[in-house]
Design an enzyme around this catalytic site. Sequence first.
Site, PDB file in Angstrom:
ATOM      1  N   SER A   1      69.746  47.293  22.429  1.00 21.37           N
ATOM      2  CA  SER A   1      70.052  48.819  22.485  1.00 21.37           C
ATOM      3  C   SER A   1      71.325  48.734  22.517  1.00 21.37           C
ATOM      4  O   SER A   1      72.278  47.992  22.922  1.00 21.37           O
ATOM      5  CB  SER A   1      69.309  49.565  23.620  1.00 21.37           C
TER       6      SER A   1
ATOM      7  N   GLY B   1      73.956  49.232  20.587  1.00 22.75           N
ATOM      8  CA  GLY B   1      74.788  48.270  19.857  1.00 22.75           C
ATOM      9  C   GLY B   1      75.009  46.934  20.320  1.00 22.75           C
ATOM     10  O   GLY B   1      75.626  46.005  19.940  1.00 22.75           O
TER      11      GLY B   1
ATOM     12  N   GLU C   1      65.353  53.771  13.783  1.00 25.28           N
ATOM     13  CA  GLU C   1      64.913  53.224  14.988  1.00 25.28           C
ATOM     14  C   GLU C   1      63.771  54.285  15.683  1.00 25.28           C
ATOM     15  O   GLU C   1      63.827  55.313  15.520  1.00 25.28           O
ATOM     16  CB  GLU C   1      65.806  52.606  15.812  1.00 25.28           C
TER      17      GLU C   1
ATOM     18  N   ARG D   1      79.286  53.233  29.790  1.00 22.31           N
ATOM     19  CA  ARG D   1      79.155  54.541  29.901  1.00 22.31           C
ATOM     20  C   ARG D   1      79.001  54.901  31.303  1.00 22.31           C
ATOM     21  O   ARG D   1      77.825  54.614  32.045  1.00 22.31           O
ATOM     22  CB  ARG D   1      77.946  54.772  29.156  1.00 22.31           C
TER      23      ARG D   1
ATOM     24  N   GLU E   1      65.191  57.889  15.190  1.00 20.74           N
ATOM     25  CA  GLU E   1      66.393  57.971  14.484  1.00 20.74           C
ATOM     26  C   GLU E   1      66.343  57.649  13.040  1.00 20.74           C
ATOM     27  O   GLU E   1      65.610  57.214  12.456  1.00 20.74           O
ATOM     28  CB  GLU E   1      67.562  56.963  14.873  1.00 20.74           C
TER      29      GLU E   1
ATOM     30  N   ASP F   1      69.680  58.445  24.522  1.00 16.08           N
ATOM     31  CA  ASP F   1      70.911  58.769  24.970  1.00 16.08           C
ATOM     32  C   ASP F   1      71.670  59.930  24.174  1.00 16.08           C
ATOM     33  O   ASP F   1      72.230  60.749  24.806  1.00 16.08           O
ATOM     34  CB  ASP F   1      71.751  57.598  25.093  1.00 16.08           C
ATOM     35  N   THR F   2      71.376  59.983  22.855  1.00 18.05           N
ATOM     36  CA  THR F   2      71.853  61.175  22.059  1.00 18.05           C
ATOM     37  C   THR F   2      71.362  62.457  22.601  1.00 18.05           C
ATOM     38  O   THR F   2      71.888  63.388  22.243  1.00 18.05           O
ATOM     39  CB  THR F   2      71.781  60.864  20.683  1.00 18.05           C
TER      40      THR F   2
END
Length: 421
Positions: free
Chosen positions: A162, A164, A293, A376, A281, A300-301
Amino acid sequence: MTESTSPLPTPLPARVLLLGSGELGRELTISLKRLGAHVTAVDAYAHAPAMQVADDYRVIDMSDPDSLRDVLSSVHVDLIVPELEAIATHVLAEFEQAGSARVVPNAFAVQATMDRERIRSVASAVPGVRTSKFRFASSVDEVRSALEYTGVPAFIKPTMSSSGHGQSRVESVDEAESAWTCAQDDARATTGRVIVEEGVTFDCEITLLTVRWWDDEAGEVRTSVCEPIGHRQVSGDYVESWQSADISPPARERAEEMAIAVTDALAEHGAEPCLGLFGVEFFIQGDDVWFSELSPRPHDTGMVTMMTQDQSEFDIHARAILGLPVDTTMRRTGASAVVKAPRAFSLAGYEGVARALRDGGDLRIFSKSATRAGRRLAVALAWGDSVPEARERAQAIASEVTVVERDDSAQNTDEDGILVS
Protein backbone atom coordinates in the site's frame (compact mmCIF):
# COMPACT_ATOMS: atom_id res chain seq x y z
CA MET A 1 -21.75 -18.25 1.67
CA THR A 2 -21.51 -18.56 5.45
CA GLU A 3 -24.44 -17.01 7.32
CA SER A 4 -23.66 -14.80 10.29
CA THR A 5 -25.17 -15.67 13.66
CA SER A 6 -24.08 -12.36 15.22
CA PRO A 7 -27.01 -10.24 16.42
CA LEU A 8 -27.45 -6.80 14.88
CA PRO A 9 -27.04 -4.16 16.03
CA THR A 10 -24.05 -5.49 17.97
CA PRO A 11 -24.74 -5.41 21.73
CA LEU A 12 -22.90 -2.48 23.31
CA PRO A 13 -20.33 -2.00 24.64
CA ALA A 14 -18.64 -3.98 21.87
CA ARG A 15 -15.21 -5.58 22.22
CA VAL A 16 -13.01 -4.87 19.20
CA LEU A 17 -9.63 -6.26 18.17
CA LEU A 18 -7.96 -3.79 15.81
CA LEU A 19 -5.27 -5.34 13.59
CA GLY A 20 -3.06 -2.44 12.60
CA SER A 21 -2.57 0.69 14.69
CA GLY A 22 -1.54 3.48 12.33
CA GLU A 23 -3.19 6.87 11.88
CA LEU A 24 -6.32 5.38 10.30
CA GLY A 25 -6.62 2.96 13.21
CA ARG A 26 -6.12 5.83 15.66
CA GLU A 27 -9.05 7.81 14.29
CA LEU A 28 -11.19 4.67 14.06
CA THR A 29 -10.40 3.85 17.69
CA ILE A 30 -11.53 7.32 18.75
CA SER A 31 -14.80 6.85 16.85
CA LEU A 32 -15.34 3.42 18.42
CA LYS A 33 -14.56 4.73 21.90
CA ARG A 34 -17.25 7.38 21.50
CA LEU A 35 -19.69 4.48 21.12
CA GLY A 36 -18.38 2.80 24.27
CA ALA A 37 -16.30 0.10 22.57
CA HIS A 38 -13.39 -1.63 24.31
CA VAL A 39 -10.54 -1.61 21.78
CA THR A 40 -7.42 -3.76 21.82
CA ALA A 41 -4.95 -2.40 19.25
CA VAL A 42 -2.34 -4.65 17.62
CA ASP A 43 0.75 -3.76 15.61
CA ALA A 44 4.35 -4.78 15.05
CA TYR A 45 5.76 -2.06 17.31
CA ALA A 46 4.82 -0.56 20.67
CA HIS A 47 3.17 2.85 21.14
CA ALA A 48 1.74 2.92 17.60
CA PRO A 49 -0.81 5.73 17.11
CA ALA A 50 -3.95 3.68 17.81
CA MET A 51 -2.37 2.04 20.85
CA GLN A 52 -2.06 5.47 22.48
CA VAL A 53 -5.87 5.87 22.58
CA ALA A 54 -6.96 2.21 22.89
CA ASP A 55 -7.86 0.32 26.08
CA ASP A 56 -5.22 -2.37 25.57
CA TYR A 57 -2.60 -3.35 23.03
CA ARG A 58 -0.50 -6.25 21.77
CA VAL A 59 2.80 -6.19 19.85
CA ILE A 60 3.18 -9.05 17.36
CA ASP A 61 4.11 -9.83 13.77
CA MET A 62 0.60 -10.14 12.33
CA SER A 63 1.90 -11.87 9.22
CA ASP A 64 3.06 -14.78 11.41
CA PRO A 65 0.14 -17.24 11.67
CA ASP A 66 1.11 -18.63 15.07
CA SER A 67 1.52 -15.19 16.64
CA LEU A 68 -1.82 -14.08 15.24
CA ARG A 69 -3.56 -17.25 16.46
CA ASP A 70 -2.13 -16.71 19.93
CA VAL A 71 -3.56 -13.19 20.14
CA LEU A 72 -6.93 -14.17 18.71
CA SER A 73 -7.14 -17.00 21.23
CA SER A 74 -6.11 -14.85 24.18
CA VAL A 75 -8.65 -12.05 23.79
CA HIS A 76 -12.43 -12.37 23.81
CA VAL A 77 -13.89 -9.96 21.26
CA ASP A 78 -17.01 -9.41 19.20
CA LEU A 79 -15.31 -7.92 16.15
CA ILE A 80 -11.93 -8.40 14.45
CA VAL A 81 -11.15 -5.27 12.42
CA PRO A 82 -8.14 -5.31 10.03
CA GLU A 83 -6.51 -1.96 9.25
CA LEU A 84 -3.51 -2.97 7.11
CA GLU A 85 -2.32 -5.55 4.58
CA ALA A 86 0.44 -7.51 6.35
CA ILE A 87 -1.84 -10.01 8.09
CA ALA A 88 -2.02 -13.82 7.92
CA THR A 89 -5.55 -13.54 6.58
CA HIS A 90 -6.16 -17.30 6.40
CA VAL A 91 -6.07 -17.32 10.21
CA LEU A 92 -8.94 -14.81 10.23
CA ALA A 93 -10.91 -17.19 8.02
CA GLU A 94 -10.31 -19.98 10.53
CA PHE A 95 -11.70 -17.90 13.39
CA GLU A 96 -14.66 -16.72 11.36
CA GLN A 97 -15.52 -20.28 10.37
CA ALA A 98 -15.34 -21.34 14.01
CA GLY A 99 -17.79 -18.58 14.92
CA SER A 100 -15.36 -17.11 17.45
CA ALA A 101 -15.87 -13.52 16.30
CA ARG A 102 -17.13 -11.55 13.30
CA VAL A 103 -14.36 -10.48 10.93
CA VAL A 104 -14.97 -7.01 9.41
CA PRO A 105 -16.28 -6.87 6.74
CA ASN A 106 -15.82 -10.65 6.38
CA ALA A 107 -12.80 -12.93 6.05
CA PHE A 108 -13.22 -13.44 2.30
CA ALA A 109 -13.32 -9.70 1.65
CA VAL A 110 -10.21 -9.19 3.79
CA GLN A 111 -8.33 -11.99 2.02
CA ALA A 112 -9.38 -10.75 -1.41
CA THR A 113 -8.68 -7.07 -0.90
CA MET A 114 -5.40 -7.41 0.97
CA ASP A 115 -3.98 -9.15 -2.10
CA ARG A 116 -4.05 -7.27 -5.43
CA GLU A 117 -4.11 -10.57 -7.31
CA ARG A 118 -7.31 -11.74 -5.67
CA ILE A 119 -9.22 -8.45 -5.72
CA ARG A 120 -8.34 -7.77 -9.34
CA SER A 121 -9.46 -11.28 -10.25
CA VAL A 122 -12.73 -10.83 -8.34
CA ALA A 123 -13.42 -7.38 -9.77
CA SER A 124 -12.63 -8.25 -13.38
CA ALA A 125 -15.09 -11.16 -13.20
CA VAL A 126 -18.00 -8.92 -12.11
CA PRO A 127 -20.25 -7.94 -15.04
CA GLY A 128 -19.99 -4.25 -15.86
CA VAL A 129 -16.70 -3.68 -14.02
CA ARG A 130 -13.94 -2.36 -16.27
CA THR A 131 -10.26 -2.68 -15.36
CA SER A 132 -7.05 -1.83 -17.15
CA LYS A 133 -5.17 -4.65 -18.84
CA PHE A 134 -3.12 -6.63 -16.34
CA ARG A 135 -1.09 -9.76 -15.79
CA PHE A 136 0.51 -11.33 -12.71
CA ALA A 137 4.14 -12.39 -12.66
CA SER A 138 6.39 -14.52 -10.44
CA SER A 139 9.77 -13.77 -12.04
CA VAL A 140 11.60 -11.18 -14.10
CA ASP A 141 10.96 -13.19 -17.26
CA GLU A 142 7.24 -13.28 -16.51
CA VAL A 143 7.29 -9.52 -15.93
CA ARG A 144 8.82 -9.08 -19.39
CA SER A 145 6.13 -11.28 -20.95
CA ALA A 146 3.41 -9.38 -19.09
CA LEU A 147 4.76 -6.06 -20.39
CA GLU A 148 4.46 -7.40 -23.93
CA TYR A 149 0.74 -7.88 -23.20
CA THR A 150 -0.01 -4.64 -21.32
CA GLY A 151 2.29 -2.41 -23.29
CA VAL A 152 4.27 0.47 -21.82
CA PRO A 153 4.16 2.66 -19.89
CA ALA A 154 3.00 0.27 -17.20
CA PHE A 155 3.00 -0.03 -13.43
CA ILE A 156 4.57 -2.93 -11.55
CA LYS A 157 3.30 -3.37 -7.98
CA PRO A 158 3.65 -6.00 -5.26
CA THR A 159 0.45 -7.97 -4.84
CA MET A 160 0.42 -7.12 -1.12
CA SER A 161 1.36 -3.54 -0.35
CA SER A 162 0.00 0.00 0.00
CA SER A 163 0.93 3.70 -0.15
CA GLY A 164 3.21 3.14 -3.15
CA HIS A 165 5.60 0.78 -1.36
CA GLY A 166 7.42 -1.31 -3.98
CA GLN A 167 5.65 0.32 -6.92
CA SER A 168 7.45 1.28 -10.15
CA ARG A 169 6.42 2.98 -13.37
CA VAL A 170 8.29 1.52 -16.32
CA GLU A 171 8.73 2.97 -19.78
CA SER A 172 10.37 -0.04 -21.43
CA VAL A 173 10.82 -3.78 -21.03
CA ASP A 174 14.47 -3.09 -20.12
CA GLU A 175 13.28 -1.82 -16.72
CA ALA A 176 11.64 -5.13 -15.80
CA GLU A 177 14.46 -6.38 -13.57
CA SER A 178 14.83 -3.19 -11.53
CA ALA A 179 11.05 -2.97 -11.07
CA TRP A 180 10.90 -6.60 -9.95
CA THR A 181 13.67 -5.99 -7.41
CA CYS A 182 11.92 -2.88 -6.08
CA ALA A 183 8.69 -4.84 -5.62
CA GLN A 184 10.43 -7.62 -3.71
CA ASP A 185 12.49 -5.32 -1.50
CA ASP A 186 9.92 -2.65 -0.62
CA ALA A 187 6.58 -4.49 -0.38
CA ARG A 188 4.59 -4.42 2.86
CA ALA A 189 4.64 -8.23 2.71
CA THR A 190 6.50 -10.49 0.30
CA THR A 191 4.39 -12.85 -1.81
CA GLY A 192 6.80 -13.46 -4.67
CA ARG A 193 4.19 -12.10 -7.07
CA VAL A 194 3.59 -8.75 -8.75
CA ILE A 195 0.84 -7.24 -10.82
CA VAL A 196 1.86 -5.70 -14.15
CA GLU A 197 -0.75 -3.10 -14.97
CA GLU A 198 -1.41 -1.08 -18.10
CA GLY A 199 -0.67 2.61 -17.64
CA VAL A 200 -4.11 4.12 -18.24
CA THR A 201 -4.28 7.72 -19.44
CA PHE A 202 -6.69 9.50 -17.10
CA ASP A 203 -7.86 12.96 -16.10
CA CYS A 204 -8.05 12.21 -12.39
CA GLU A 205 -8.18 9.52 -9.72
CA ILE A 206 -11.04 9.31 -7.27
CA THR A 207 -11.99 7.36 -4.17
CA LEU A 208 -15.60 6.38 -3.62
CA LEU A 209 -16.19 5.62 0.04
CA THR A 210 -18.81 2.88 -0.21
CA VAL A 211 -20.51 1.66 2.96
CA ARG A 212 -22.60 -1.42 3.62
CA TRP A 213 -24.72 -0.78 6.71
CA TRP A 214 -27.54 -2.48 8.57
CA ASP A 215 -30.99 -0.91 8.29
CA ASP A 216 -32.54 -2.18 11.51
CA GLU A 217 -36.03 -0.93 10.65
CA ALA A 218 -36.04 -2.71 7.27
CA GLY A 219 -34.06 -5.68 8.57
CA GLU A 220 -31.61 -5.66 5.66
CA VAL A 221 -28.21 -4.43 4.50
CA ARG A 222 -28.13 -1.23 2.47
CA THR A 223 -25.29 0.37 0.52
CA SER A 224 -24.56 4.10 0.49
CA VAL A 225 -21.85 6.09 -1.26
CA CYS A 226 -20.15 9.30 -0.15
CA GLU A 227 -19.48 12.20 -2.50
CA PRO A 228 -16.47 11.31 -4.70
CA ILE A 229 -13.06 12.26 -3.35
CA GLY A 230 -10.37 13.50 -5.71
CA HIS A 231 -6.78 12.86 -4.79
CA ARG A 232 -3.22 13.37 -5.95
CA GLN A 233 -0.49 10.82 -5.45
CA VAL A 234 3.28 11.01 -5.70
CA SER A 235 5.04 7.68 -6.27
CA GLY A 236 1.82 5.90 -5.38
CA ASP A 237 1.43 7.67 -2.02
CA TYR A 238 -1.38 10.15 -1.35
CA VAL A 239 -0.32 13.74 -0.70
CA GLU A 240 -3.63 15.62 -0.93
CA SER A 241 -7.34 14.95 -1.39
CA TRP A 242 -10.52 16.96 -1.82
CA GLN A 243 -14.26 16.47 -1.72
CA SER A 244 -16.16 16.62 -3.96
CA ALA A 245 -14.26 15.57 -7.09
CA ASP A 246 -15.42 17.26 -10.29
CA ILE A 247 -16.38 14.37 -12.57
CA SER A 248 -19.15 14.05 -15.13
CA PRO A 249 -22.54 12.65 -14.08
CA PRO A 250 -22.12 9.59 -16.37
CA ALA A 251 -18.68 8.86 -14.88
CA ARG A 252 -20.03 9.18 -11.35
CA GLU A 253 -22.95 6.88 -12.12
CA ARG A 254 -20.64 4.24 -13.61
CA ALA A 255 -18.20 4.46 -10.71
CA GLU A 256 -21.01 4.06 -8.17
CA GLU A 257 -22.43 1.08 -10.07
CA MET A 258 -18.99 -0.60 -10.14
CA ALA A 259 -18.30 0.14 -6.46
CA ILE A 260 -21.62 -1.38 -5.40
CA ALA A 261 -21.18 -4.37 -7.73
CA VAL A 262 -17.71 -5.23 -6.40
CA THR A 263 -18.67 -4.83 -2.73
CA ASP A 264 -21.78 -6.93 -3.35
CA ALA A 265 -19.57 -9.62 -4.90
CA LEU A 266 -17.36 -9.65 -1.79
CA ALA A 267 -20.47 -10.07 0.36
CA GLU A 268 -21.84 -12.88 -1.79
CA HIS A 269 -18.61 -14.88 -1.61
CA GLY A 270 -18.12 -14.53 2.14
CA ALA A 271 -19.97 -14.51 5.42
CA GLU A 272 -22.93 -12.21 5.90
CA PRO A 273 -23.66 -9.45 6.73
CA CYS A 274 -20.39 -7.93 5.34
CA LEU A 275 -20.72 -4.53 6.98
CA GLY A 276 -18.36 -1.59 6.89
CA LEU A 277 -16.72 1.06 4.75
CA PHE A 278 -14.75 0.32 1.58
CA GLY A 279 -12.39 2.73 -0.13
CA VAL A 280 -12.88 2.02 -3.86
CA GLU A 281 -10.45 3.74 -6.24
CA PHE A 282 -11.09 4.58 -9.89
CA PHE A 283 -9.35 6.20 -12.84
CA ILE A 284 -11.53 8.74 -14.68
CA GLN A 285 -11.14 10.09 -18.22
CA GLY A 286 -14.14 12.07 -19.38
CA ASP A 287 -17.06 9.68 -19.06
CA ASP A 288 -14.80 6.60 -19.01
CA VAL A 289 -14.15 4.80 -15.71
CA TRP A 290 -11.68 2.06 -14.75
CA PHE A 291 -11.72 0.19 -11.44
CA SER A 292 -8.30 0.42 -9.79
CA GLU A 293 -8.17 -0.87 -6.21
CA LEU A 294 -10.27 -1.48 -3.11
CA SER A 295 -9.56 -1.35 0.63
CA PRO A 296 -12.00 -2.90 3.14
CA ARG A 297 -11.58 -0.09 5.67
CA PRO A 298 -11.24 3.70 5.89
CA HIS A 299 -8.97 5.11 3.20
CA ASP A 300 -6.10 7.56 3.62
CA THR A 301 -7.58 9.91 1.00
CA GLY A 302 -10.83 9.83 2.99
CA MET A 303 -9.27 11.75 5.89
CA VAL A 304 -10.74 14.82 4.19
CA THR A 305 -14.16 13.72 5.52
CA MET A 306 -13.04 14.84 8.99
CA MET A 307 -13.62 18.34 7.57
CA THR A 308 -16.42 17.82 5.06
CA GLN A 309 -18.93 15.47 6.71
CA ASP A 310 -20.76 15.38 10.05
CA GLN A 311 -19.80 11.72 10.18
CA SER A 312 -16.22 11.18 9.03
CA GLU A 313 -15.23 7.96 7.30
CA PHE A 314 -14.09 6.69 10.72
CA ASP A 315 -17.44 7.44 12.33
CA ILE A 316 -19.19 5.75 9.41
CA HIS A 317 -17.01 2.64 9.60
CA ALA A 318 -17.47 2.40 13.38
CA ARG A 319 -21.24 2.72 13.11
CA ALA A 320 -21.54 0.36 10.15
CA ILE A 321 -19.56 -2.49 11.68
CA LEU A 322 -21.66 -2.22 14.84
CA GLY A 323 -24.89 -2.41 12.84
CA LEU A 324 -25.86 1.23 13.47
CA PRO A 325 -27.30 3.75 10.95
CA VAL A 326 -24.92 6.01 9.05
CA ASP A 327 -25.02 9.41 7.36
CA THR A 328 -22.84 9.89 4.26
CA THR A 329 -23.93 13.49 3.58
CA MET A 330 -21.23 15.99 2.63
CA ARG A 331 -21.84 19.26 4.51
CA ARG A 332 -19.16 21.47 2.98
CA THR A 333 -16.35 21.44 0.44
CA GLY A 334 -12.95 20.59 1.89
CA ALA A 335 -9.44 19.33 1.30
CA SER A 336 -6.57 17.58 3.04
CA ALA A 337 -2.80 17.83 2.64
CA VAL A 338 -0.21 15.66 4.32
CA VAL A 339 2.77 16.64 6.44
CA LYS A 340 5.74 14.31 6.02
CA ALA A 341 9.05 13.85 7.78
CA PRO A 342 11.88 15.53 5.83
CA ARG A 343 14.29 12.96 7.29
CA ALA A 344 14.53 10.48 10.14
CA PHE A 345 14.45 11.97 13.66
CA SER A 346 15.02 10.35 17.03
CA LEU A 347 12.15 12.52 18.31
CA ALA A 348 10.03 14.65 16.00
CA GLY A 349 8.73 18.06 17.04
CA TYR A 350 6.31 20.40 15.26
CA GLU A 351 6.85 24.11 14.78
CA GLY A 352 4.60 26.68 13.15
CA VAL A 353 1.32 25.10 14.28
CA ALA A 354 -0.05 28.40 15.64
CA ARG A 355 0.66 30.13 12.32
CA ALA A 356 -0.84 27.22 10.42
CA LEU A 357 -4.14 27.39 12.29
CA ARG A 358 -4.54 31.15 12.67
CA ASP A 359 -6.94 31.44 9.72
CA GLY A 360 -9.01 28.35 10.52
CA GLY A 361 -8.77 24.76 9.39
CA ASP A 362 -7.46 21.87 11.42
CA LEU A 363 -4.38 19.73 11.90
CA ARG A 364 -4.23 16.11 13.06
CA ILE A 365 -0.82 15.03 14.37
CA PHE A 366 -0.57 11.25 14.45
CA SER A 367 2.10 10.86 17.17
CA LYS A 368 4.15 8.56 14.95
CA SER A 369 7.88 8.13 15.16
CA ALA A 370 9.81 9.77 12.31
CA THR A 371 11.68 6.61 11.38
CA ARG A 372 12.36 7.61 7.78
CA ALA A 373 12.17 10.51 5.37
CA GLY A 374 8.75 10.83 3.78
CA ARG A 375 6.80 9.15 6.58
CA ARG A 376 3.33 10.67 6.96
CA LEU A 377 3.19 12.38 10.36
CA ALA A 378 0.15 14.67 10.18
CA VAL A 379 -2.65 15.87 7.92
CA ALA A 380 -3.92 19.41 7.38
CA LEU A 381 -7.66 19.91 6.86
CA ALA A 382 -9.43 22.93 5.42
CA TRP A 383 -12.78 24.01 4.02
CA GLY A 384 -13.56 26.43 1.21
CA ASP A 385 -16.32 27.80 -0.99
CA SER A 386 -14.73 25.86 -3.85
CA VAL A 387 -12.34 22.94 -4.25
CA PRO A 388 -9.43 25.17 -5.43
CA GLU A 389 -9.91 27.41 -2.38
CA ALA A 390 -10.03 24.44 -0.01
CA ARG A 391 -6.94 22.84 -1.57
CA GLU A 392 -5.01 26.10 -1.34
CA ARG A 393 -5.91 26.47 2.34
CA ALA A 394 -5.00 22.88 3.20
CA GLN A 395 -1.66 23.17 1.42
CA ALA A 396 -0.97 26.48 3.18
CA ILE A 397 -1.64 24.92 6.58
CA ALA A 398 0.61 21.96 5.80
CA SER A 399 3.40 24.21 4.50
CA GLU A 400 3.46 26.24 7.72
CA VAL A 401 4.22 23.14 9.80
CA THR A 402 7.90 22.31 10.13
CA VAL A 403 8.98 18.93 11.46
CA VAL A 404 12.14 19.33 13.53
CA GLU A 405 14.40 17.32 15.80
CA ARG A 406 13.33 17.70 19.42
CA ASP A 407 15.77 17.59 22.27
CA ASP A 408 14.90 14.32 23.98
CA SER A 409 17.36 14.71 26.84
CA ALA A 410 14.54 15.66 29.21
CA GLN A 411 11.94 13.40 27.62
CA ASN A 412 11.04 9.84 28.48
CA THR A 413 10.96 8.07 25.12
CA ASP A 414 11.26 4.55 23.87
CA GLU A 415 13.68 3.25 21.24
CA ASP A 416 11.33 4.41 18.46
CA GLY A 417 11.34 8.03 19.65
CA ILE A 418 7.79 7.89 21.02
CA LEU A 419 6.96 9.74 24.23
CA VAL A 420 5.99 7.32 26.99
CA SER A 421 4.71 7.84 30.51
